[in-house]
Design a protein around this motif. Structure first.
Motif, short mmCIF file in Angstrom:
data_model
loop_
_atom_site.label_atom_id
_atom_site.label_comp_id
_atom_site.label_asym_id
_atom_site.label_seq_id
_atom_site.Cartn_x
_atom_site.Cartn_y
_atom_site.Cartn_z
N TYR A 193 26.60 42.90 16.74
CA TYR A 193 27.08 44.05 15.97
C TYR A 193 28.57 43.94 15.70
O TYR A 193 29.34 43.50 16.56
CB TYR A 193 26.81 45.35 16.73
N ASP B 288 23.98 57.69 21.03
CA ASP B 288 24.86 57.62 19.87
C ASP B 288 26.11 56.78 20.14
O ASP B 288 27.23 57.16 19.79
CB ASP B 288 25.27 59.03 19.42
N LYS C 247 26.70 50.36 15.42
CA LYS C 247 25.80 50.69 14.33
C LYS C 247 25.56 49.55 13.35
O LYS C 247 24.48 49.43 12.79
CB LYS C 247 26.36 51.88 13.54
N ARG D 71 21.41 53.55 22.35
CA ARG D 71 21.13 53.94 20.96
C ARG D 71 20.90 55.44 20.85
O ARG D 71 21.45 56.10 19.97
CB ARG D 71 19.93 53.16 20.42
N ASP E 17 31.78 49.30 9.23
CA ASP E 17 31.26 50.50 8.59
C ASP E 17 32.38 51.23 7.84
O ASP E 17 33.52 50.77 7.82
CB ASP E 17 30.59 51.42 9.62
#
Length: 546
Positions: free
Chosen positions: A108, A69, A73, A66, A250
């Motif tokens: 995720y 990066d 997400k 995390r 996303d």
């Protein structure tokens, strides 16, 4: 060039193995040279997956992912499963009727291509050398032991003669070589045959996964929403199994796809057309209203599970990830198990190198190491999932799987087997009902050529054909009269056509430049006459974020 370890394939298994090799060598205070070669033009260019990520393996490999990066997400915010009972009807399954393995709380929605690029960055920081655009074309074998690989020559014309741009392939020598080419790996297939690695396993079984990415209006975007389902249009008079997925990721993107079991029996069936038809179902179409399709791709998946898992070790190397077939079909997930197989392989190789100067032994200890891992436990508990669907169908097989997973935790004291290879499942034209597909509307559904354009596929046209026929007469003399030459239907990229010459005689045409490297032809051809081999390095699709 000589290395301690060469890894073939920069997917999740190969990159996880490379990272773990360097981590463990640094912990042990040893220097290790590790090379990863990738046939795509860049890392991630040939990666295609759903994908829903269970982070268990990533947590082990990089506990601080995390803060580093990682492109992980969008957590699952809604998890729905449906049975499509007709072209306009759908039944949402109660949670209690969904196998626990398919629950996605805590997982995720990701782009596996982006995750692989991120893993490649971590690997290079650890000292791994990564060479994209280099295809492993041949095994380097000496005295019955794999000593590495030979990359393909560059600048060879279609006639086999060297062009002015000719560059000879390179020998990449290694004490150990890890093969992580993905499903139906070109060299993995050879290794399985050469070393009889599948002598005690069931035949591998496959599905063809087709996927599109859509950019949707902000008001339709629901980040983290996950839909899975089965039924129409497969299994409703089509004599085929499979299921769909639709994920809200996303950046206002929705991914939608269909997995078609390659054990289907109707030679008229076209997985691509079934996918295009599926998107018109109201359940899916409402998520695509006013949206724009921005990417398309397809890839075979190995879903035979534990029963089809070959022996993974041989003198000088290991098979890992989807090259071996470690996908957990009960979860419809293979990223975390592929990563774990690579990490276990790295530990075994490091231990072997610590005790050997030359390497090259048969890493039989990998068998016990993998069997003691949670990845093996997952595959064992899921061993009946695929065979149940094949044997009993979507409804009865799904009921069996729900009972086994939810009530017995995958621990029933027997194993269902499925010993008929997918390519032997086709009926003849005389036995099969014709299938008529509607024309694409250019809004929700599209044709193959428009779709291939979105895969960014490119091959140097003046090169030997990488789709090789063992006998050139088979497509017209055998497959056409018996099955209508099904390559025209099962290929999701329009590579194969039966055309008519000036005298009215049929001829078989291969449009190799269209190939998106899905491997379906190598799997489903009823005569097993087509061999997929690597084209010139960097050729094929260039997926941005599949």
């Amino acid at each position: 060039m000589e290395f301690d370890v060469v890894v073939v394939g920069a997917g999740p298994a190969g990159l996880s193995a490379a990272c773990r090799l360097m981590q463990k060598s640094k912990q042990d205070g040893r220097e290790l040279s590790v090379c990863v070669i990738e046939k795509g033009s860049e890392v991630g260019a040939h990666i295609l997956s759903g994908a829903i990520l269970e982070t268990r393996a990533l947590d082990e490999l990089f506990p601080d992912w995390r803060s580093l990066d990682a492109p992980v997400k969008t957590q699952v915010s809604g998890d729905e499963t449906y049975l499509l009972t007709g072209e306009k009807k759908a039944w949402k399954l109660p949670v209690a009727l969904v196998p626990k393995t398919m629950h996605n709380k805590g997982n995720y929605v990701i782009s596996l291509g982006r995750l692989c690029r991120w893993l490649a960055e971590r690997a290079e920081e650890l000292g791994v050398e990564i060479f994209p655009g280099f295809a492993a074309a041949e095994l380097l074998e000496e005295g019955g032991t794999v000593k590495g690989v030979i990359t393909g020559d560059m600048g060879v014309g279609a006639d086999g003669a060297a062009k002015a741009s000719y560059v000879a392939g390179m020998e990449l020598r290694a004490k150990y070589t890890l093969f992580a080419e993905g499903c139906r790996g070109h060299l993995g297939k050879r290794l399985i045959e050469h070393y009889a690695l599948d002598a005690e396993s069931d035949p591998q079984h496959y599905g063809l996964g087709l996927k599109e990415i859509w950019e949707v209006p902000a008001e339709l975007h629901q980040p983290g929403l996950v839909l899975h389902g089965a039924g129409w249009p497969l299994g409703m008079g089509r004599e085929a199994g499979g299921g769909f997925f639709l994920y809200h990721g996303d950046n206002q993107q929705v991914v939608v796809g269909l997995i078609v079991d390659l054990s289907y029996s109707n030679p008229h069936l076209s997985p691509f057309e079934e996918f295009q038809r599926l998107k018109h179902h109201p359940l899916l179409a409402r998520h695509l209203r006013g949206a724009r399709r921005i990417a398309y791709g397809a890839r075979a998946i190995a879903k035979g599970g534990l029963n089809a898992l070959p022996r993974l070790h041989f003198p000088g190397g290991l098979l890992i990830g989807c090259d071996a077939g470690t996908l957990n079909f009960a979860k419809i997930k293979g990223v975390h198990t592929a990563m774990k197989s690579g990490m276990v392989a790295a530990d075994v190789v490091c231990d072997a190198l610590a005790g050997e100067a030359e390497g090259g032994s048969d890493l039989a200890q990998f068998d016990a190491a993998f069997r003691s891992s949670w990845a093996f436990d997952e595959l064992k508990s899921a061993r009946n999932f695929g065979p149940a669907l094949h044997r009993f169908g979507t409804l009865m097989g799904g009921t069996f799987n729900t009972v086994e997973q939810n009530l017995f935790g995958g621990k029933l004291p027997f194993s269902l087997r499925d010993k008929t290879p997918d390519h032997q499942c086709l009926k003849t034209l005389a036995e099969a009902a014709p299938v008529v597909y509607p024309k694409p509307d250019g809004v929700i559904s599209f044709d193959k050529l428009a779709s291939i354009f979105l895969s960014n596929t490119h091959h140097e046209e003046d090169q030997p054909c990488h789709l090789q026929l063992q006998r050139a007469c088979v497509p017209i003399e055998e497959n056409l009269p018996r099955f209508g030459e099904p390559a025209q239907q099962y290929c999701p990229a329009g590579v194969y056509e039966v055309l008519t010459d000036a005298k009215g005689n049929p001829r078989f045409q291969i449009n190799a430049q269209n190939c998106i490297h899905c491997k379906t032809c190598d799997i489903k051809d009823p005569a097993q006459n087509i061999s997929w081999v690597v084209p010139e390095g960097a050729g094929g699709p260039n997926y941005a974020s599949m």
